[in-house]
Structure formats: structure tokens, C-alpha cells
Design a protein around this motif. Structure first.
Motif, short mmCIF file in Angstrom:
data_model
loop_
_atom_site.label_atom_id
_atom_site.label_comp_id
_atom_site.label_asym_id
_atom_site.label_seq_id
_atom_site.Cartn_x
_atom_site.Cartn_y
_atom_site.Cartn_z
N TRP A 96 -30.53 60.96 80.85
CA TRP A 96 -29.48 61.96 81.10
C TRP A 96 -29.63 63.17 80.19
O TRP A 96 -29.42 64.31 80.62
CB TRP A 96 -28.10 61.32 80.96
CG TRP A 96 -27.75 60.49 82.14
CD1 TRP A 96 -27.70 59.13 82.21
CD2 TRP A 96 -27.46 60.97 83.46
NE1 TRP A 96 -27.38 58.74 83.48
CE2 TRP A 96 -27.22 59.84 84.27
CE3 TRP A 96 -27.37 62.23 84.03
CZ2 TRP A 96 -26.90 59.94 85.62
CZ3 TRP A 96 -27.06 62.33 85.38
CH2 TRP A 96 -26.82 61.19 86.15
N ILE A 97 -30.00 62.95 78.93
CA ILE A 97 -30.24 64.08 78.02
C ILE A 97 -31.39 64.92 78.56
O ILE A 97 -31.32 66.16 78.57
CB ILE A 97 -30.55 63.58 76.58
CG1 ILE A 97 -29.34 62.86 75.98
CG2 ILE A 97 -31.02 64.72 75.68
CD1 ILE A 97 -28.13 63.72 75.72
N GLY A 98 -32.46 64.27 79.02
CA GLY A 98 -33.57 65.00 79.63
C GLY A 98 -33.12 65.82 80.82
O GLY A 98 -33.52 66.98 80.98
N TRP A 99 -32.30 65.23 81.67
CA TRP A 99 -31.79 65.95 82.84
C TRP A 99 -30.98 67.17 82.40
O TRP A 99 -31.14 68.27 82.95
CB TRP A 99 -30.93 65.01 83.70
CG TRP A 99 -30.43 65.66 84.95
CD1 TRP A 99 -31.06 65.72 86.15
CD2 TRP A 99 -29.18 66.35 85.11
NE1 TRP A 99 -30.29 66.40 87.06
CE2 TRP A 99 -29.13 66.81 86.44
CE3 TRP A 99 -28.11 66.63 84.27
CZ2 TRP A 99 -28.05 67.52 86.95
CZ3 TRP A 99 -27.04 67.35 84.77
CH2 TRP A 99 -27.02 67.79 86.09
N LEU A 100 -30.11 66.99 81.40
CA LEU A 100 -29.31 68.12 80.91
C LEU A 100 -30.20 69.23 80.36
O LEU A 100 -29.98 70.41 80.67
CB LEU A 100 -28.34 67.64 79.82
CG LEU A 100 -27.15 66.81 80.29
CD1 LEU A 100 -26.45 66.16 79.10
CD2 LEU A 100 -26.18 67.67 81.09
N LYS A 101 -31.18 68.88 79.56
CA LYS A 101 -32.08 69.89 78.99
C LYS A 101 -32.86 70.60 80.10
O LYS A 101 -33.03 71.82 80.04
CB LYS A 101 -33.05 69.25 78.00
CG LYS A 101 -32.41 68.84 76.69
CD LYS A 101 -33.51 68.50 75.70
CE LYS A 101 -33.37 67.18 75.08
NZ LYS A 101 -34.42 66.88 74.11
N ASN A 102 -33.33 69.85 81.09
CA ASN A 102 -34.05 70.46 82.21
C ASN A 102 -33.15 71.39 83.04
O ASN A 102 -33.65 72.23 83.79
CB ASN A 102 -34.64 69.40 83.14
CG ASN A 102 -35.82 68.70 82.52
OD1 ASN A 102 -36.47 69.23 81.61
ND2 ASN A 102 -36.09 67.48 82.98
N ASN A 103 -31.86 71.25 82.88
CA ASN A 103 -30.92 72.10 83.60
C ASN A 103 -30.23 73.10 82.68
O ASN A 103 -29.16 73.60 82.99
CB ASN A 103 -29.90 71.23 84.35
CG ASN A 103 -30.52 70.60 85.57
OD1 ASN A 103 -30.66 71.25 86.60
ND2 ASN A 103 -30.96 69.35 85.45
N GLY A 104 -30.87 73.38 81.55
CA GLY A 104 -30.43 74.48 80.69
C GLY A 104 -29.49 74.14 79.55
O GLY A 104 -29.11 75.03 78.79
N ALA A 105 -29.09 72.89 79.39
CA ALA A 105 -28.19 72.55 78.30
C ALA A 105 -28.95 72.59 76.98
O ALA A 105 -30.07 72.10 76.87
CB ALA A 105 -27.59 71.16 78.50
N ALA A 106 -28.33 73.21 75.97
CA ALA A 106 -28.98 73.32 74.66
C ALA A 106 -28.15 72.69 73.55
O ALA A 106 -28.69 72.27 72.53
CB ALA A 106 -29.26 74.78 74.34
N ASP A 107 -26.83 72.65 73.72
CA ASP A 107 -25.95 72.06 72.71
C ASP A 107 -25.12 70.99 73.42
O ASP A 107 -24.14 71.30 74.08
CB ASP A 107 -25.06 73.12 72.07
CG ASP A 107 -24.25 72.56 70.90
OD1 ASP A 107 -24.62 71.49 70.37
OD2 ASP A 107 -23.25 73.20 70.53
#
Length: 185
Positions: free
Chosen positions: A16-27
Motif C-alpha cells: 500500500w505504501i508503494g501504491w501511495l508513492k506511485n500515485n504521488g504521495a510523499a508524506d
């Protein structure tokens, strides 16, 4: 860390963290409740992912094998230690998927469960006790405790001494009490 983790929740959170990062999440702020809160704390302690800036733990799980064993006996009328030992023997023999029929498991009185699942849930481990690992979590942490929690009644006294401001490489730990009670996690 020197502690044996239960890998599945860690890898699921990784995904899920990978998915968030791949979708622009940084913090990213992770939030978990009960056993999920414990898994979030273990994740933060193990992974040190720089994109995870904080965690919030709602009534995080505690684990005391003696207390769990007594509750198991009260609920299912069976001794837990011999069942854990039997399951561990199977796991160590490479038979983690071997079914254990008609055992009490979580809220099921006559479940068939794999030896690996039984061990993962009931084996004593310091990683299952959130207050034990909390000082090693490297990110800002908010622990929310229910005022009259009947599931983890000792949580407040276990986590209050761990509160600290951020300093010298140690992440801030804030403990907040909310009124009311948590009857079931």
C-alpha cells in the motif's frame, strides 16, 4: 531488529505504501486500530520508510502470554501452551500449512486453522506488545487510549511513561486519552 516479525502484514503495508508513492504521495501518515495499530508500529520500526512521517495508534494491542493463555482457557476450556507447542513443532518441520482441526481460534470455538496461522497469532512475541516496541519507532507517534477500555485496560499505564518530545534523534510520542470505553476490538 533481533525480533522475528510476522511478515505478511509488513508486506501488505509495503504494497500500500508503494501504491501511495506511485500515485504521488510523499508524506504518509499511517493509522491502525488494535492489532492493526500494532502492525503499523512494527512496520514503522522495521522499515524506516522516509515517506512515512507519522503514525496514529488507536487502542493498540498489547500481548501478555499468561493473560492470553488464561483468556483462552476461559473461552475454549483448553490449555493454550500445548497447542502453541504442537503448532510450532509443525512449523519448524516445514508443515506450516498443516491443518489443526477443532481448535479455538480467535472468536471461533471449533476452527480448522493452519499451524502457521495458529503460531502467528498465539506464539509469545515482544512484537505483539505495542508498548514494548513503541520506544523503537522512529517517527512521530500518537497513541490514543480509550478512558475505560476493557480490552486493553492496562494500555494507559503502559504507554504514558513512554510519552516524550522529539529530541536527539528520538521521535515524539504523544499519548491522548479519550473518554468512553472500547468493549471489543
Amino acid at each position: 531488529t533481533g525480533l522475528q516479525t510476522c511478515a505478511l502484514p509488513i508486506y501488505e503495508i509495503d504494497a500500500w505504501i508503494g501504491w501511495l508513492k506511485n500515485n504521488g504521495a510523499a508524506d504518509i501518515a499511517l493509522i491502525g486500530h488494535s492489532q492493526g495499530a500494532n502492525q503499523v508500529a512494527v512496520y514503522a520500526m522495521e522499515r524506516h520508510d522516509p515517506s512515512v512521517g507519522s503514525i496514529t495508534l488507536l487502542a493498540p494491542a498489547m500481548f501478555d502470554f499468561n493473560r492470553v493463555s488464561a483468556a483462552y482457557k476461559d473461552r475454549y476450556g483448553a490449555e493454550l501452551p500445548p497447542l502453541v507447542d504442537r503448532a510450532q513443532v509443525l512449523v519448524q518441520a516445514g508443515q506450516a500449512v498443516e491443518p489443526m482441526p477443532e481448535v479455538g481460534f480467535l472468536s471461533c470455538p471449533n476452527a480448522t486453522v493452519t499451524a502457521g496461522s495458529f503460531v502467528a497469532w498465539y506464539r509469545p512475541s515482544p512484537l505483539r506488545d505495542t508498548p514494548t516496541i513503541l520506544p523503537r519507532v522512529p517517527v512521530r507517534t500518537l497513541v490514543i487510549v480509550a478512558g475505560n477500555d476493557v480490552v486493553v485496560p492496562d494500555l494507559d499505564s503502559a504507554v504514558q511513561p513512554l510519552s516524550r518530545p522529539a529530541s536527539r534523534g528520538k521521535a515524539q510520542i504523544v499519548v491522548r486519552m479519550v473518554e468512553g470505553r472500547s468493549e471489543e476490538h
